[in-house]
Scaffold this active site. Structure first.
Site, PDB file in Angstrom:
ATOM      1  N   ASP A 218       0.825  -1.208   0.000  1.00 21.62           N
ATOM      2  CA  ASP A 218       0.000   0.000   0.000  1.00 21.62           C
ATOM      3  C   ASP A 218       0.864   1.264   0.000  1.00 21.62           C
ATOM      4  O   ASP A 218       1.851   1.361   0.743  1.00 21.62           O
ATOM      5  CB  ASP A 218      -0.871  -0.022   1.260  1.00 21.62           C
ATOM      6  CG  ASP A 218      -1.956   1.025   1.245  1.00 21.62           C
ATOM      7  OD1 ASP A 218      -2.839   0.927   0.390  1.00 21.62           O
ATOM      8  OD2 ASP A 218      -1.917   1.931   2.098  1.00 21.62           O
ATOM      9  N   GLU A 280       1.983  -0.377  -4.978  1.00 20.61           N
ATOM     10  CA  GLU A 280       1.000   0.658  -5.270  1.00 20.61           C
ATOM     11  C   GLU A 280       1.739   1.987  -5.109  1.00 20.61           C
ATOM     12  O   GLU A 280       1.917   2.483  -4.000  1.00 20.61           O
ATOM     13  CB  GLU A 280      -0.195   0.620  -4.307  1.00 20.61           C
ATOM     14  CG  GLU A 280      -1.269   1.597  -4.758  1.00 20.61           C
ATOM     15  CD  GLU A 280      -2.007   2.343  -3.645  1.00 20.61           C
ATOM     16  OE1 GLU A 280      -3.038   2.948  -3.934  1.00 20.61           O
ATOM     17  OE2 GLU A 280      -1.529   2.359  -2.493  1.00 20.61           O
TER      18      GLU A 280
HETATM   19  C1  GLC Z   1      -4.095   3.077  -0.697  1.00 20.17           C
HETATM   20  C2  GLC Z   1      -5.331   2.235  -0.624  1.00 20.17           C
HETATM   21  C3  GLC Z   1      -6.481   3.106  -0.236  1.00 20.17           C
HETATM   22  C4  GLC Z   1      -6.194   3.729   1.112  1.00 20.17           C
HETATM   23  C5  GLC Z   1      -4.846   4.436   1.110  1.00 20.17           C
HETATM   24  C6  GLC Z   1      -4.379   4.699   2.513  1.00 20.17           C
HETATM   25  O1  GLC Z   1      -4.166   4.036  -1.696  1.00 20.17           O
HETATM   26  O2  GLC Z   1      -5.539   1.569  -1.824  1.00 20.17           O
HETATM   27  O3  GLC Z   1      -7.685   2.409  -0.212  1.00 20.17           O
HETATM   28  O4  GLC Z   1      -7.200   4.650   1.432  1.00 20.17           O
HETATM   29  O5  GLC Z   1      -3.845   3.665   0.535  1.00 20.17           O
HETATM   30  O6  GLC Z   1      -4.005   3.507   3.131  1.00 20.17           O
END
Ligand code: GLC
Ligand code: MG
Length: 558
Positions: A218, A280
Site C-alpha cells: 500500500d 501501489e
Molecule cells: C491506498 C489504498 C487506499 C487507502 C490508502 C491509505 O491508496 O488503496 O484504499 O485509502 O492507501 O491507506
C-alpha cells in the site's frame, strides 16, 4: 530490443515495441483478481463479506480463469479507511474470520491452482494499534513516539495536506502533533526507526510462512519523508492528475524508499517458490515507476498512467509504448489495470464528463454518465488490456460490468474521502458495493439474510452472476472467453507490435509460438471493416463479423 519499423503486411506500417520475455515466472503474465473482502461474499450473513465467503467462491474464480487473487486488508481494524487502518498486522479481524480461516483459504486456493497475494499497509497504522496507544501514553520524547512523526510545534507543523482533505496533522492532549497523510486515524510511521523496519520484516515472514505467494504494498511511495518536514506548495490538482514529478513532493517518491524494498525483496527471495510483491506507487512520470521494479526490488508496480489514459487512440498507444519501454528497460513485466477499490469503476469512468480528472476523485456535482455506452467501452477496454503482454489486474465485479454507484445516500457513505471532504467529494464507496450473485435472492446472493453494509441499487440484480453465467454475450462470458483465449494463445508473453490501420483505431499484434493474434479497438465513430481473411476469436460486442463498430474491440487471427 530497439524499436524498428518494417512492413509485415503490404497495407500497414508495423512498429515493433516489445520482445517476449525469456523467462516464465508466474508473475510476469498473471491475471490477478482483486477481492475487496468486505464486499465480495458474506458467509455468516452479518452484511460484511468475509474469508469464508471468499473460500466459497473460489470455484467461481477458478471457472472465470484467473491465476491469482489479491485480497485487500482483512486485519483487525476499526475500519476508519476500509481496513487500510490496521490495528494488528498478524491477525484476522473477527468480522472476517480467524487466522485458521486464512490458512484454510490459502490452502483451498492453492489446491485450485490460484495464488494468493495479501495487502501490506506499511505507511501508517491505525491509531488503535498498540504502538500508537503506547506512544500516546508514553508522552513527548519517548522511544514510543519515535515510531511515528510526533512534533512539538506552536501551530500546525507544516502545510502538508491529508489525501482525504484538511491538514495532515492532528494535535494530541499534551500539545504535540502527529503526521497522517491520510485519515487522522492513520498515523504515519517513522521509517527511520529500526523497530518499524523490524516489525514489517517480521510481518512479511509471518505471512510467507503461512504460504502466501506475495504482497501488494500500500502507498509504497509514501514511506520516506524528506528531512526537515518543510512546507511545500504545489498545484495539488495537477499532482492528482499525474502532471507533476512526484519526487518533488517531500512526502512522495523519495529515493530512500528503495532501500526498504531491496530488504524486502531479499526476504521474499529467501523463501521457496516465486514469491512476488507489487507496488501501489502513484508516481509520475512513468520512468520513476521503473525504479520500483528494478531486479532487486518489486516484481511489479501498478500502471496507473494506463488507468488514467483517456478514451483516445493516440493516448492509449502512447501509454502502451511508454509502459513497455520503461518496464523493458529494467526487465520487469508491464502491468495493466482499469479498476480497483479506490477508483471510479471503468464502466462509468470511461464516459465521465472530465476524463482527465483523477480517477479516484468523484465530485458531488459529477453528472451521471450513460451506462450503456460506459459498459460498451469498458468491455472493449478490457479486451485490449487482456491482450497486452505482462500481467493484468481485475477488480471484483468488473467481470459483471458493474457500474459505479454514484447515487449512494450520504448517510450510507463511510469513506473518509467523503467524511473529511466537506461534501465536495463523494468518495470511494460507490465502487465497493457488495457483489450481486443471484438476482432473486436476499442481497442479490451476497448472503442469505439480505444484510449489506452498503446498500445495493435495484439494477444490481440485472448484473448478477446467475443472470450472466452461460448467457451468450454477457459480460461475464466475455471475460471468461478473453481469459481462456489469452491462456491458449499465451498472450501475456508475446512480442508486441503496434499496427497502423487507422488513426482512431488501436491495433496490435501479439506474436509468440502460438502464432500472431491481432487486437483491434475502434475508438473512432466509423466502423472498421474486418478483413475477410481474418477469423474472429473474441469480440467485445455481439454480432461482430465483418464490421467492428465504434467503442468495440476484437481479437483476430488468420
Ligand atoms: C491506498 C489504498 C487506499 C487507502 C490508502 C491509505 O491508496 O488503496 O484504499 O485509502 O492507501 O491507506
Ligand atoms: Mg460476514
Amino acid at each position: 530490443m530497439s524499436p524498428r519499423t518494417h512492413h509485415a503486411t503490404p497495407d500497414s506500417a508495423v512498429e515493433h515495441i516489445h520482445d517476449a520475455f525469456g523467462t516464465a515466472e508466474w508473475w510476469r503474465t498473471a491475471v490477478i483478481y482483486q477481492v475487496y473482502p468486505r464486499s465480495f461474499a458474506d458467509s455468516d450473513g452479518d452484511g460484511n463479506g468475509d474469508l469464508g465467503g471468499i473460500k466459497n467462491r473460489l470455484a467461481y474464480l477458478h471457472d472465470l480463469g484467473v491465476d491469482a487473487i489479491w485480497i485487500s486488508p482483512f486485519y483487525p481494524s476499526p475500519q476508519a479507511d476500509g481496513g487500510y487502518d490496521v490495528a494488528d498486522y498478524r491477525d484476522v479481524d473477527p468480522m472476517y474470520g480467524t487466522l485458521a480461516d486464512a490458512d484454510d483459504l490459502i490452502a483451498t486456493a492453492h489446491a485450485l491452482g490460484i495464488r494468493v497475494i495479501i495487502d501490506i499497509v506499511p505507511n501508517h497504522t491505525s491509531d488503535e494499534h498498540p504502538w500508537f496507544q503506547a506512544a500516546l501514553a508514553a508522552g513527548p520524547g519517548s522511544p514510543e513516539r519515535d515510531r511515528y512523526w510526533f512534533v512539538d510545534s506552536p501551530g500546525v507543523p507544516n502545510n502538508w495536506p491529508s489525501e482525504f482533505g484538511g491538514p495532515a496533522w492532528t494535535q494530541v492532549a499534551d500539545g504535540e502533533w502527529y503526521l497522517h497523510l491520510f485519515d487522522r486515524k492513520q498515523p504515519d510511521l517513522n521509517w527511520e526507526n529500526p523497530e518499524v523496519r523490524e516489525m514489517f520484516a517480521g510481518t512479511l515472514r509471518f505471512w510467507l510462512d503461512r504460504g502466501v505467494d506475495g504482497f501488494r504494498i500500500d502507498v509504497a511511495h509514501h514511506l520516506v519523508k524528506a528531512p526537515g518536514l518543510l512546507d511545500f506548495d504545489a498545484d495539488w490538482d495537477a499532482y492528482n492528475r499525474g502532471a507533476l514529478p512526484t519526487n518533488a513532493v517531500p512526502f512522495a517518491d523519495q529515493d530512500g524508499v528503495h532501500d526498504i524494498y531491496q530488504q524486502w525483496r531479499a526476504i521474499l527471495d529467501s523463501y521457496p517458490g516465486e514469491r512476488a510483491m507489487v507496488a501501489e506507487a502513484w508516481v509520475t512520470p512513468h520512468d520513476r515507476l521503473a525504479l520500483y521494479v528494478r531486479a532487486d526490488e518489486f516484481q511489479q508496480a501498478f500502471n496507473f498512467d494506463y488507468m488514467r489514459a483517456t478514451w483516445d487512440a493516440d493516448a492509449l498507444r502512447a501509454q502502451i509504448r511508454t509502459t513497455l519501454r520503461n518496464a523493458d528497460s529494467v526487465g520487469a513485466p508491464a502491468t495493466w489495470v482499469l479498476s480497483n477499490h479506490d477508483v471510479i469503476r471503468h464502466a462509468t469512468r470511461l464516459v465521465r464528463a472530465d476524463p482527465t480528472m483523477a480517477p479516484w476523485i468523484l465530485k458531488a456535482t459529477e453528472p451521471r454518465p450513460d451506462t450503456g455506452l460506459g459498459l460498451r467501452r469498458a468491455r472493449a477496454a478490457t479486451a485490449l488490456m487482456l491482450a497486452l503482454p505482462g500481467s493484468s489486474y481485475l477488480y471484483q465485479g468488473e467481470e459483471l460490468g458493474l457500474r459505479e454507484v454514484i447515487e449512494l445516500p450520504a448517510e450510507a457513505r463511510t469513506d473518509p474521502d467523503f467524511l473529511r471532504g466537506g461534501g465536495h467529494r463523494l468518495g470511494r464507496d460507490g465502487c465497493r458495493v457488495p457483489i450481486p450473485w443471484k438476482k432473486d435472492a436476499p442481497a442479490f446472493g451476497f448472503n442469505d439474510t439480505g444484510a449489506s453494509w452498503l446498500p445495493q441499487p435495484a439494477d444490481f440484480g440485472d448484473y448478477a452472476v446467475d443472470r450472466q453465467r452461460g448467457r451468450d454475450g454477457s459480460t461475464l462470458e466475455l471475460y471468461r472467453s478473453l481469459l481462456a483465449v489469452r491462456r491458449q494463445r499465451q498472450l501475456g508473453n508475446g512480442s508486441l507490435a503496434l499496427v497502423d490501420l487507422r488513426a482512431d483505431v488501436v491495433a496490435l499484434d501479439v506474436t509468440n509460438d502460438r502464432g500472431t493474434t491481432r487486437i483491434v479497438l475502434n475508438l473512432g465513430s466509423e466502423p472498421w471493416p474486418i478483413p475477410a481473411s481474418a477469423r474472429v476469436l473474441v469480440a467485445s460486442a455481439d454480432g461482430v463479423t465483418d464490421l467492428l463498430p465504434a467503442d468495440c474491440a476484437v481479437w483476430l487471427t488468420d
